[in-house]
Design an enzyme around this catalytic site. Sequence first.
Site, PDB file in Angstrom:
ATOM      1  N   ASP A  58     -11.334  -7.621  -1.495  1.00  0.00           N
ATOM      2  CA  ASP A  58     -12.055  -8.890  -1.526  1.00  0.00           C
ATOM      3  C   ASP A  58     -13.390  -8.688  -0.823  1.00  0.00           C
ATOM      4  O   ASP A  58     -13.540  -7.763  -0.020  1.00  0.00           O
ATOM      5  CB  ASP A  58     -11.254  -9.985  -0.817  1.00  0.00           C
ATOM      6  CG  ASP A  58     -10.880  -9.608   0.611  1.00  0.00           C
ATOM      7  OD1 ASP A  58     -11.463 -10.181   1.544  1.00  0.00           O
ATOM      8  OD2 ASP A  58     -10.007  -8.732   0.803  1.00  0.00           O
TER       9      ASP A  58
ATOM     10  N   GLU B  32       0.834  -1.201   0.000  1.00  0.00           N
ATOM     11  CA  GLU B  32       0.000   0.000   0.000  1.00  0.00           C
ATOM     12  C   GLU B  32       0.870   1.252   0.000  1.00  0.00           C
ATOM     13  O   GLU B  32       0.585   2.236  -0.702  1.00  0.00           O
ATOM     14  CB  GLU B  32      -0.907  -0.014   1.228  1.00  0.00           C
ATOM     15  CG  GLU B  32      -1.878  -1.176   1.255  1.00  0.00           C
ATOM     16  CD  GLU B  32      -2.509  -1.401   2.617  1.00  0.00           C
ATOM     17  OE1 GLU B  32      -3.567  -2.057   2.672  1.00  0.00           O
ATOM     18  OE2 GLU B  32      -1.945  -0.932   3.636  1.00  0.00           O
TER      19      GLU B  32
END
Length: 222
Positions: A189, A13
């Site tokens: 997800d 990230e």
Amino acid sequence: MKKIAIITAMQSEFNAVCSQYDFSCDNGVARASVYGKEILLIKSGIGKVHGALAAAKACGENVDLVITTGLAGGIDASLAQGDIVLAQKVCYHDVWCGAPNAKGQVQDMPLYYETPQEILQRCVKNAPDNYFRLGLTVTGDQFMTDPAQLREVKAAFPAALATDMESAAIAQACYVNHTPFMSLRIISDVVGKPEQEEQYNAFWQNVPHKAAEMVDTVLKSL
């Protein structure tokens, strides 16, 4: 708004944000000038404790806003991988201090930590239509995969869109330090789907560009 801290949990990230701008490292904090603002980029590590420590570090820099960004699990059937959740408010889903506190409420603290409306409105106004999903993000110290746990969390927080492991802790540290915060998360997800693990593992192959672009979209707006 001249000084903004961005907190990511994971190196992937962190790298996604780093790739957008010309950062230099100073005392463990990456710094860059972006759209006339001083940007501090901090990698916290995963979980609530790491998130709170990073937020305290950011607040110690006297920033005008702390943004927590990175991946989150979708816990609403309307979400798909790559959707962006801009939290109007955040709370814990795994805290219980006993009555009269609410589920998710740390005693003597608010149940919900809210992003200032002015900041949300700027982001939405300056982004493409329907770019963000606005709502509730909940935080707990676990990667959620169990459908039974999902049902329990949704029963307590029916409006929750996303779950992560840092946002509420970062928000609480900002609240204590009187510093505005924002949780900006991209869905990696969707919890409970048969392909959840495959979705998560393939995220950085599927939509890595979007994780960086969403931060840039927000910084342009601010």
